[in-house]
Enzyme design. Structure first.
Site, mmCIF file in Angstrom:
data_model
loop_
_atom_site.group_PDB
_atom_site.id
_atom_site.type_symbol
_atom_site.label_atom_id
_atom_site.label_comp_id
_atom_site.label_asym_id
_atom_site.label_seq_id
_atom_site.Cartn_x
_atom_site.Cartn_y
_atom_site.Cartn_z
ATOM 1 N N TYR A 25 0.797 -1.235 0.000
ATOM 2 C CA TYR A 25 0.000 0.000 0.000
ATOM 3 C C TYR A 25 0.831 1.288 0.000
ATOM 4 C CZ TYR A 25 -3.729 -3.299 1.046
ATOM 5 O OH TYR A 25 -4.611 -4.339 0.988
ATOM 6 N N HIS A 102 -9.396 1.852 -5.570
ATOM 7 C CA HIS A 102 -8.554 0.920 -4.816
ATOM 8 C C HIS A 102 -7.102 1.315 -5.032
ATOM 9 C CE1 HIS A 102 -11.777 -1.696 -3.636
ATOM 10 N NE2 HIS A 102 -12.254 -1.597 -4.865
HETATM 11 O O1 CA2 Z 1 -6.283 -1.684 -2.670
HETATM 12 C C1 CA2 Z 1 -7.172 -1.213 -1.951
HETATM 13 O O2 CA2 Z 1 -7.365 -0.011 -1.809
HETATM 14 C C2 CA2 Z 1 -8.038 -2.168 -1.113
HETATM 15 O O3 CA2 Z 1 -9.356 -1.624 -1.064
HETATM 16 C C3 CA2 Z 1 -7.429 -2.214 0.260
HETATM 17 C C4 CA2 Z 1 -8.132 -3.194 1.202
HETATM 18 C C5 CA2 Z 1 -8.246 -4.577 0.534
HETATM 19 O O4 CA2 Z 1 -9.015 -5.436 1.354
HETATM 20 C C6 CA2 Z 1 -8.892 -4.485 -0.835
HETATM 21 O O5 CA2 Z 1 -8.896 -5.794 -1.410
HETATM 22 C C7 CA2 Z 1 -8.119 -3.554 -1.748
HETATM 23 C C8 CA2 Z 1 -7.364 -3.363 2.496
HETATM 24 C C9 CA2 Z 1 -7.170 -2.092 3.231
HETATM 25 C C10 CA2 Z 1 -6.279 -2.382 4.384
HETATM 26 O O6 CA2 Z 1 -5.278 -1.389 4.440
HETATM 27 C C11 CA2 Z 1 -4.127 -1.672 5.099
HETATM 28 C C12 CA2 Z 1 -3.281 -0.603 5.302
HETATM 29 C C13 CA2 Z 1 -2.102 -0.799 5.939
HETATM 30 C C14 CA2 Z 1 -1.779 -2.049 6.412
HETATM 31 C C15 CA2 Z 1 -2.631 -3.097 6.223
HETATM 32 C C16 CA2 Z 1 -3.816 -2.911 5.567
#
Ligand code: CA2
Length: 152
Positions: A25, A102
Site C-alpha cells: 500500500y 482501490h
Molecule cells: O487496494 C485497496 O485499496 C483495497 O481496497 C485495500 C483493502 C483490501 O481489502 C482491498 O482488497 C483492496 C485493504 C485495506 C487495508 O489497508 C491496510 C493498510 C495498511 C496495512 C494493512 C492494511
C-alpha cells in the site's frame, strides 16, 4: 447557492496506511491522501468531506447521509468491497455519482479480491495507482458533476 461537498469514504484498516504493509500500500498515510485530495479539490472549487470507518453500518449511514448532503461519493470500501451487498444497496439508493477507488491493483492479487460489489453502483473504478488514484477520482468527479449539472 453553495455546492455540496464530495464525500470521500474509506473502509476498514485504511487508517493504518503508511504504517503497515508498505510493499502493498506504499508509505503514504491516509492523512496525506486527505491533504492531496483537498488540495486538488480546492483547485477545482470542490468541497471534500473525508471520512474513514471500520464499521459497515457507519459507512452505510454516511452513504445515505450523502444522498442529501453531498454532490457525489468517492469510496474505497476496502475489504467490504468484496463482501457487502448492503453497501451496494446504499450506494444505489444514494442516487449520486459514485467513483470507486482501490490503491492496489485488485486484479493482480488474490482471486477473492477480483470481484467488487461496489463496482455495480459505480460510474467508474480506479485501481492500482496508489494515492494518486484518489486525486484522479477527484478530477473524474468534477467532470461527472459538471455534466450532471448541464443536463439538470
Ligand atoms: O487496494 C485497496 O485499496 C483495497 O481496497 C485495500 C483493502 C483490501 O481489502 C482491498 O482488497 C483492496 C485493504 C485495506 C487495508 O489497508 C491496510 C493498510 C495498511 C496495512 C494493512 C492494511
Amino acid at each position: 447557492m453553495k455546492t455540496k461537498p464530495v464525500f470521500v469514504l474509506n473502509g476498514p484498516t485504511l487508517n493504518l496506511l503508511g504504517k503497515r504493509e508498505p510493499h502493498i500500500y506504499g508509505r503514504v498515510t491516509l492523512k496525506d491522501i486527505e491533504k492531496m485530495v483537498k488540495a486538488r479539490a480546492k483547485e477545482l472549487s470542490l468541497g471534500i468531506d473525508f471520512r474513514q470507518s471500520a464499521r459497515e453500518g457507519e459507512l452505510i449511514e454516511w452513504i445515505l447521509e450523502a444522498r442529501d448532503k453531498a454532490s457525489g461519493i468517492i469510496i474505497n470500501a476496502a475489504a467490504y468491497s468484496h463482501t457487502s451487498i448492503a453497501i451496494l444497496d446504499a450506494l444505489k439508493a444514494a442516487e449520486l455519482p459514485v467513483i470507486e477507488v482501490h490503491l492496489s491493483n485488485i486484479y493482480k492479487r488474490e482471486a477473492f479480491r477480483h470481484h467488487s460489489h461496489v463496482s455495480a453502483a459505480a460510474d467508474g473504478v480506479i485501481v492500482g495507482f496508489g494515492a494518486l488514484g484518489y486525486v484522479m477520482a477527484v478530477d473524474a468527479m468534477a467532470a461527472l458533476c459538471a455534466s450532471r449539472s448541464e443536463t439538470q
